[in-house]
Design a protein around this motif. Structure first.
Motif, PDB file in Angstrom:
ATOM      1  N   MET A 194       0.845  -1.223   0.075  1.00 17.38           N
ATOM      2  CA  MET A 194      -0.030   0.105  -0.036  1.00 17.38           C
ATOM      3  C   MET A 194       0.904   1.443   0.025  1.00 17.38           C
ATOM      4  O   MET A 194       2.093   1.196   0.387  1.00 17.38           O
ATOM      5  N   SER A 195       0.312   2.367  -0.350  1.00 23.46           N
ATOM      6  CA  SER A 195       1.189   3.571   0.055  1.00 23.46           C
ATOM      7  C   SER A 195       0.473   4.158   1.244  1.00 23.46           C
ATOM      8  O   SER A 195      -0.321   3.768   1.822  1.00 23.46           O
ATOM      9  N   ALA A 196       1.580   4.957   1.716  1.00 23.90           N
ATOM     10  CA  ALA A 196       1.076   5.668   3.017  1.00 23.90           C
ATOM     11  C   ALA A 196      -0.246   6.498   2.983  1.00 23.90           C
ATOM     12  O   ALA A 196      -1.095   6.669   3.843  1.00 23.90           O
ATOM     13  N   ARG A 197      -0.563   7.159   1.756  1.00 22.09           N
ATOM     14  CA  ARG A 197      -1.781   7.697   1.757  1.00 22.09           C
ATOM     15  C   ARG A 197      -2.907   6.787   1.800  1.00 22.09           C
ATOM     16  O   ARG A 197      -4.004   6.978   2.466  1.00 22.09           O
ATOM     17  N   ALA A 198      -2.646   5.570   0.999  1.00 21.61           N
ATOM     18  CA  ALA A 198      -3.711   4.430   1.233  1.00 21.61           C
ATOM     19  C   ALA A 198      -3.773   4.003   2.645  1.00 21.61           C
ATOM     20  O   ALA A 198      -4.992   3.736   3.022  1.00 21.61           O
ATOM     21  N   VAL A 199      -3.001   3.817   3.422  1.00 24.15           N
ATOM     22  CA  VAL A 199      -2.709   3.303   4.907  1.00 24.15           C
ATOM     23  C   VAL A 199      -3.582   4.346   5.600  1.00 24.15           C
ATOM     24  O   VAL A 199      -4.444   3.909   6.405  1.00 24.15           O
ATOM     25  N   ALA A 200      -3.169   5.497   5.490  1.00 24.22           N
ATOM     26  CA  ALA A 200      -3.885   6.911   6.100  1.00 24.22           C
ATOM     27  C   ALA A 200      -5.287   6.913   5.961  1.00 24.22           C
ATOM     28  O   ALA A 200      -6.223   6.785   6.803  1.00 24.22           O
ATOM     29  N   LYS A 201      -5.736   6.493   4.589  1.00 21.14           N
ATOM     30  CA  LYS A 201      -7.182   6.492   4.419  1.00 21.14           C
ATOM     31  C   LYS A 201      -7.952   5.256   5.130  1.00 21.14           C
ATOM     32  O   LYS A 201      -8.869   5.287   5.612  1.00 21.14           O
ATOM     33  N   LEU A 202      -7.288   4.175   5.065  1.00 27.39           N
ATOM     34  CA  LEU A 202      -7.662   2.949   5.881  1.00 27.39           C
ATOM     35  C   LEU A 202      -7.748   3.089   7.367  1.00 27.39           C
ATOM     36  O   LEU A 202      -9.026   3.041   7.965  1.00 27.39           O
ATOM     37  N   ALA A 203      -7.087   3.921   7.938  1.00 25.03           N
ATOM     38  CA  ALA A 203      -6.926   4.263   9.355  1.00 25.03           C
ATOM     39  C   ALA A 203      -8.125   5.038   9.677  1.00 25.03           C
ATOM     40  O   ALA A 203      -8.855   5.376  10.669  1.00 25.03           O
ATOM     41  N   PHE A 204      -8.239   6.294   8.674  1.00 28.09           N
ATOM     42  CA  PHE A 204      -9.233   7.206   8.845  1.00 28.09           C
ATOM     43  C   PHE A 204     -10.700   6.690   8.666  1.00 28.09           C
ATOM     44  O   PHE A 204     -11.452   7.119   9.801  1.00 28.09           O
ATOM     45  N   HIS A 205     -10.688   5.863   7.925  1.00 29.19           N
ATOM     46  CA  HIS A 205     -12.137   5.181   7.849  1.00 29.19           C
ATOM     47  C   HIS A 205     -12.103   4.045   9.214  1.00 29.19           C
ATOM     48  O   HIS A 205     -13.517   4.130   9.557  1.00 29.19           O
ATOM     49  N   LEU A 206     -11.509   3.475   9.571  1.00 28.87           N
ATOM     50  CA  LEU A 206     -11.607   2.682  10.544  1.00 28.87           C
ATOM     51  C   LEU A 206     -11.984   3.309  11.772  1.00 28.87           C
ATOM     52  O   LEU A 206     -12.755   2.942  12.658  1.00 28.87           O
ATOM     53  N   ILE A 207     -11.019   4.514  12.167  1.00 29.81           N
ATOM     54  CA  ILE A 207     -11.505   5.278  13.302  1.00 29.81           C
ATOM     55  C   ILE A 207     -12.835   5.904  13.431  1.00 29.81           C
ATOM     56  O   ILE A 207     -13.410   6.063  14.293  1.00 29.81           O
ATOM     57  N   ASN A 208     -13.247   6.322  12.155  1.00 28.13           N
ATOM     58  CA  ASN A 208     -14.209   7.340  12.245  1.00 28.13           C
ATOM     59  C   ASN A 208     -15.612   6.527  12.125  1.00 28.13           C
ATOM     60  O   ASN A 208     -16.587   6.791  12.531  1.00 28.13           O
ATOM     61  N   GLU A 209     -15.516   5.239  11.497  1.00 29.25           N
ATOM     62  CA  GLU A 209     -16.617   4.353  11.387  1.00 29.25           C
ATOM     63  C   GLU A 209     -16.894   3.511  12.293  1.00 29.25           C
ATOM     64  O   GLU A 209     -18.145   3.237  12.589  1.00 29.25           O
ATOM     65  N   TYR A 210     -15.759   3.006  12.888  1.00 36.66           N
ATOM     66  CA  TYR A 210     -15.818   1.966  14.111  1.00 36.66           C
ATOM     67  C   TYR A 210     -14.881   2.522  15.137  1.00 36.66           C
ATOM     68  O   TYR A 210     -13.798   2.110  15.341  1.00 36.66           O
ATOM     69  N   PRO A 211     -15.360   3.448  15.968  1.00 36.35           N
ATOM     70  CA  PRO A 211     -14.540   4.212  16.805  1.00 36.35           C
ATOM     71  C   PRO A 211     -14.017   3.198  18.027  1.00 36.35           C
ATOM     72  O   PRO A 211     -13.204   3.465  18.748  1.00 36.35           O
ATOM     73  N   GLU A 212     -14.819   2.202  18.219  1.00 36.86           N
ATOM     74  CA  GLU A 212     -14.666   1.314  19.276  1.00 36.86           C
ATOM     75  C   GLU A 212     -13.223   0.368  18.984  1.00 36.86           C
ATOM     76  O   GLU A 212     -12.747  -0.386  19.913  1.00 36.86           O
TER      77      GLU A 212
END
Length: 443
Positions: A194-212
């Motif tokens: 993955m690219s760093a941008r892609a990893v950041a997008k994944l983390a962004f979605h993970l935290i915001n959609e599933y904050p648990e």
């Protein structure tokens, strides 16, 4: 002859000097493009709320991600939980392959006994806290039947999330040659990239959609009840660990020979959360020391500011003309304020941009009465006046820095008699204008 030798000497000196200067340019350019001097293959920093990119180094270089891949597995497990396809207390029977993988030397694992049952929650904790690879495969099989099916779903989900630069070949992030011959996708020595941008997008979605996800990721140690052992979290920046950093509560580390040492971190202080990604660092320690640099930069230089206040009126368009109303114009303003994480002192670098809803306007740009207070007329967004703005993970961030523009007052529709009289007045006005023009033409 003497002049000829001097000329050759001059040419040689010129070539040497020019070569030296040319050689220096890339280094200077590199230094200028990376103000933090991060010692890693790639890095990125963003505001976790809006996805605004605050720093980047080689953000689109496609690199190995190792166990940071497990963030996608976490995302898909949490999605399956929310969709009620699986449950936390669901029992998972361990098969021979998962058992053998859990005992493979040199891999991060909790021991999983063949034929024994573990809950989804136990396996998830083993994956998220101690990066258990066999536990990850067991979860993949639970969600999709086989790891092969799960990997296909991983790549499909990555496309849906707009990650762009990625390729998943297994659920854990291991090199395929470590999977005991059970290769879900790709070649025998392939790894997830993955690219760093892609990893950041994944983390962004993970935290915001599933904050648990933070609740588990922030756990410093795993107490695995099945074997009574304690396993440390590989995120050494958590409270009480050797690289402790105030506010860090996630998210995922990773390392293989191919990927180097990687770390996706997230930290929150006083309600402000950042996400950072560091890829291909030199050592276990350096992925944390380099992350510290990135997070220090974030907390020392950025803060959320009110860029536009509530009821802001865009200069030059504080009102809109109204037809068929008791009044001929209506005041408009923003429904809410716009807040954005900005670098200290750079608030003035942004300007408001008004976008009106053309469907609600006549060809002449007028609203038609009646207009009710609170009616949405369009929206306001903001744009940077400078070229050094890094933008957002997704386009211009319209969804996060857009605010509705509404009517600030009522404009009632005029009654039929008033409209008739206006029409008559307009007719005679047009006639008088034509006569006046004609008369003026005579002279």
């Amino acid at each position: 002859m003497n002049y000829y030798r001097k000329f050759l000497l001059f040419v040689a000196l010129f070539v040497v000097c020019f070569t030296s200067v040319a050689t220096m340019v890339p280094n200077n350019a590199k230094a200028a493009s990376d103000p933090l001097g991060i010692n890693a293959g790639a890095a990125i920093l963003l505001d976790a709320k809006t996805g605004k990119v605050l720093y980047q180094k080689n953000p689109d270089a496609v690199l190995g991600v190792a166990s940071m891949s497990k963030m996608m597995t976490e995302y898909m497990v949490l999605e399956a939980i929310h969709d009620k396809k699986i449950s936390w207390d669901q029992k998972v029977m361990i098969n021979e392959y998962v058992h053998k993988l859990s005992a493979a030397p040199g891999l991060s694992n909790v021991g999983l006994t063949q034929g024994e049952e573990y809950t989804v929650k136990e396996l998830y904790q083993a994956m998220a806290i101690f990066s258990g690879n066999a536990a990850t495969v067991a979860l993949a099989e639970t969600v999709a039947g086989t790891e092969k099916n799960f990997v296909a779903l991983m790549n499909k989900k990555a496309k849906e999330l707009g990650l762009n630069d990625y390729n998943f070949v297994n659920s854990s992030g291991l090199n395929n040659e470590s999977l005991l011959g059970n290769i879900p996708a790709g070649g025998p020595k392939d790894e997830n990239v993955m690219s760093a941008r892609a990893v950041a997008k994944l983390a962004f979605h993970l935290i915001n959609e599933y904050p648990e996800v933070i609740e588990t990721a922030s756990t410093p140690k795993l107490n695995f009840k099945k074997d009574g052992r304690e396993y440390p979290n590989f995120n050494w920046m958590l409270p009480g660990l050797i690289f402790e950093y105030k506010g860090v509560d996630g998210l995922k580390t990773g390392s293989t020979d191919f990927a180097g040492y990687c770390f996706t971190a997230t930290a929150e202080r006083n309600g402000q959360r950042f996400i950072s990604v560091v890829m291909k660092a030199d050592s276990k320690d350096s992925r944390f020391t380099e992350t510290r640099k990135v997070l220090d930069y974030a907390f020392n230089n950025f803060a959320e500011e009110e860029v536009l206040p509530k009821h802001y009126q865009v200069k030059g368009t504080k009102t809109l003309p109204v037809v068929k109303g008791k009044g001929d114009k209506v005041k408009i303003y923003t429904k809410d304020a716009i807040n954005l994480v900005l670098k200290n002192g750079e608030k003035e670098n942004y300007k408001a941009v008004l976008v009106l809803d053309k469907k609600k306007l006549t060809e002449d740009g007028e609203l038609t009465a009646p207009v009710k207070k609170g009616d949405k007329i369009g929206y306001v967004t903001i744009e940077s006046k400078t070229d050094d703005d890094l933008g957002f993970l997704y386009g211009k961030g319209d969804k996060t820095i857009k605010v509705d523009v509404i009517a600030a007052e009522n404009v009632e529709k005029a009654n039929g008699f008033v409209l008739m009289m206006r029409g008559i007045g307009g007719f005679f006005g047009d006639v008088w204008g034509s006569v006046s023009s004609a008369v003026a033409g005579w002279f």
